[in-house]
Design a protein around this motif. Structure first.
Motif, PDB file in Angstrom:
ATOM      1  N   PHE A 118       0.289  -1.635   0.007  1.00  0.00           N
ATOM      2  CA  PHE A 118       0.067   0.463   0.054  1.00  0.00           C
ATOM      3  C   PHE A 118       0.516   0.883   0.059  1.00  0.00           C
ATOM      4  O   PHE A 118       0.483   2.563  -0.783  1.00  0.00           O
ATOM      5  CB  PHE A 118      -1.225  -0.060   1.524  1.00  0.00           C
TER       6      PHE A 118
ATOM      7  N   LEU B 258       0.722   4.460  -2.953  1.00  0.00           N
ATOM      8  CA  LEU B 258       0.238   5.698  -2.450  1.00  0.00           C
ATOM      9  C   LEU B 258       1.424   6.668  -3.131  1.00  0.00           C
ATOM     10  O   LEU B 258       1.307   7.724  -3.576  1.00  0.00           O
ATOM     11  CB  LEU B 258       0.017   5.892  -1.055  1.00  0.00           C
TER      12      LEU B 258
ATOM     13  N   ILE C 294       1.171   7.079  -6.350  1.00  0.00           N
ATOM     14  CA  ILE C 294       0.074   7.906  -6.979  1.00  0.00           C
ATOM     15  C   ILE C 294       1.160   9.357  -7.037  1.00  0.00           C
ATOM     16  O   ILE C 294       0.833  10.573  -7.904  1.00  0.00           O
ATOM     17  CB  ILE C 294      -0.952   7.592  -5.960  1.00  0.00           C
TER      18      ILE C 294
ATOM     19  N   VAL D 187      -6.263  -2.143  -5.592  1.00  0.00           N
ATOM     20  CA  VAL D 187      -5.775  -1.329  -5.254  1.00  0.00           C
ATOM     21  C   VAL D 187      -4.095  -0.733  -5.956  1.00  0.00           C
ATOM     22  O   VAL D 187      -4.076   0.313  -6.960  1.00  0.00           O
ATOM     23  CB  VAL D 187      -4.737  -0.701  -3.726  1.00  0.00           C
TER      24      VAL D 187
END
Ligand code: ASP
Length: 435
Positions: free
Chosen positions: A239, A243, A246, A398
């Protein structure tokens, strides 16, 4: 007050997850499967139904609007290079994080046995799936791009790259024949394109309900949420990497095109949420294309090529996940990794993400190929894969979101570098004055 689409989708997702949770806790999971899940399946089918016609209409229109083949090849080469560049960044982020956090060191013998009991058999089926893919020769992926029957390719969503190949050739030939000969076909495709984009608009009205059903079913289908906790530090490493990826896109888009983070995120968020709910970049493609063109302001000449190609080959989220998962499995099972193996993971995760199909769970099959490339002990392969399957679905959701965001960011970069990125409002005004 009119609610923005991403809020409607987000509310749909939250309500769906809540309903799924309540129904399951009341022992009504089967009710969700029978009476709610089909509305999610209908949403995915609608998206898949429109994908091939959308690629055909918009790519023919996009290429024939370029009016110059040299321009097309420049865009093509630039796109490929940027795709490879962002994927390498993603893998590097994953490798650095997994070495700093070392999630594999937290897995106890007990957890391992439990994970194996839970997912051992589905791990074996994934391994046999991967070994089928390994049997083909090294140039097979190249051969697979060329269709032997275009109608066959058009009737199979898994053969999108073959359709793209044919359509690019068709579009180029439309540029090569005389203007008079091309005119009627150009008109037909341009009108077809408008109609299909309208169909996507209509489908988006259904999106909040579609994701509601998908999320309800997903929650009702989750068997052992406790195993997620056991693998928490691995899941959190993935994760965190996703992140960061992004954040990387937002930064690059801002620095290169000047578009602010809020603009980029607001424009792409409905596609991100659909990607999250469906775990498939291919199913999300119609939404991605609509958002990139209508809301991020990239001209169709770019979107029509960069987005479909990206959906099939550019999977930054998947490559990052494959790098983290491969090292995590080695850490947990005590398989030593030298510098040579790490470079091998970098290279094969790049190829594996290109080769992963844009459907749910494809990344884990290609991960097996990454592991085999570093001579991972075959007797441990089943255990390694079974270990991560328990948390694969949420990670898939995700990473698919990241895959789609990457395609949008690259579309903006290529659009800007070719002078084909405009603020949507400015474009609307322009169209208005042209009328
Ligand atoms: N579900 C991903 C996608 O469609 C692929 C994967 O990582 O499994 O982009």
């Amino acid at each position: 007050m009119k609610l923005a689409l991403h809020w409607k989708i987000l509310i749909g997702m939250a309500l769906g997850a809540l309903l799924g949770y309540i129904m399951t806790s009341q022992g009504l999971a089967q009710f969700v499967k029978d009476w709610i899940a089909p509305f999610g399946t209908i949403f995915i089918r609608l998206l898949k139904m429109i994908a091939i016609p959308l690629i055909i209409a918009s790519l023919v229109k996009g290429i024939s609007d370029l009016e110059d083949i040299a321009k097309f090849s420049k865009i093509g080469i630039r796109t490929m290079l940027i795709y490879i560049g962002t994927t390498l960044v993603a893998i590097s982020i994953g490798l650095v994080l997994v070495h700093i956090i070392q999630p594999g060191n937290n897995v106890t013998e007990e957890t391992l046995t439990e994970l194996l009991a839970e997912n051992g058999s589905s791990a074996s089926s994934k391994i046999s799936n991967a070994s089928q893919q390994m049997e083909s020769g090294p140039l097979q992926p190249l051969v697979d791009i060329v269709p032997d029957n275009i109608f066959n390719a058009m009737s199979n969503n898994g053969l999108m790259l073959q359709v793209i190949f044919f359509v690019i050739l068709f579009g180029i030939c439309l540029l090569l024949v005389s203007k008079e000969q091309a005119a009627p076909l150009k008109k037909v495709f341009s009108s077809l394109n408008e109609v299909i984009l309208k169909m996507v608009d209509l489908m988006m009205l259904y999106a909040p309900l579609g994701v509601f059903a998908l999320m309800a079913n997903l929650v009702a289908d989750t068997k052992r949420p406790d195993l997620f906790i056991a693998l928490l530090s691995y899941a959190m490493t993935v994760f965190a990497g996703l992140l960061l990826m992004i954040a990387f896109y937002i930064l690059v888009v801002y620095l290169y095109t000047g578009r602010k983070p809020g603009f980029f995120l607001k424009g792409i968020s409905p596609a991100q949420l659909v990607a999250f709910s469906t775990s498939s970049s291919a199913a999300t493609l119609p939404v991605t294309m609509e958002r990139v063109e209508e809301h991020l302001g990239v001209e169709e000449e770019i979107t029509s090529f960069v987005c479909p190609v990206g959906a099939t080959i550019n999977m930054d989220g998947t490559s990052l996940y494959q790098a983290v998962a491969a090292v995590f499995i080695c850490q947990a099972l005590g398989v030593p990794l030298g510098f040579g193996e790490i470079i091998m993971i970098l290279a094969t995760a790049l190829l594996a993400s290109i080769g992963s199909a844009a459907v749910p769970g494809a990344g884990v099959v290609m991960l097996i190929i990454v592991l085999e490339s570093i001579d991972f002990p075959s007797e441990l392969l089943g255990t390694g894969i079974a270990m991560i399957l328990a948390v694969d679905r949420p990670l898939d959701m995700v990473r698919t979101m990241v895959n789609v965001t990457g395609d949008a960011a690259v579309s903006m970069i290529v659009g800007h570098s070719s002078g084909q990125l405009h603020y949507p409002q400015a474009r609307e005004l322009n169209d208005y004055y042209k009328k």
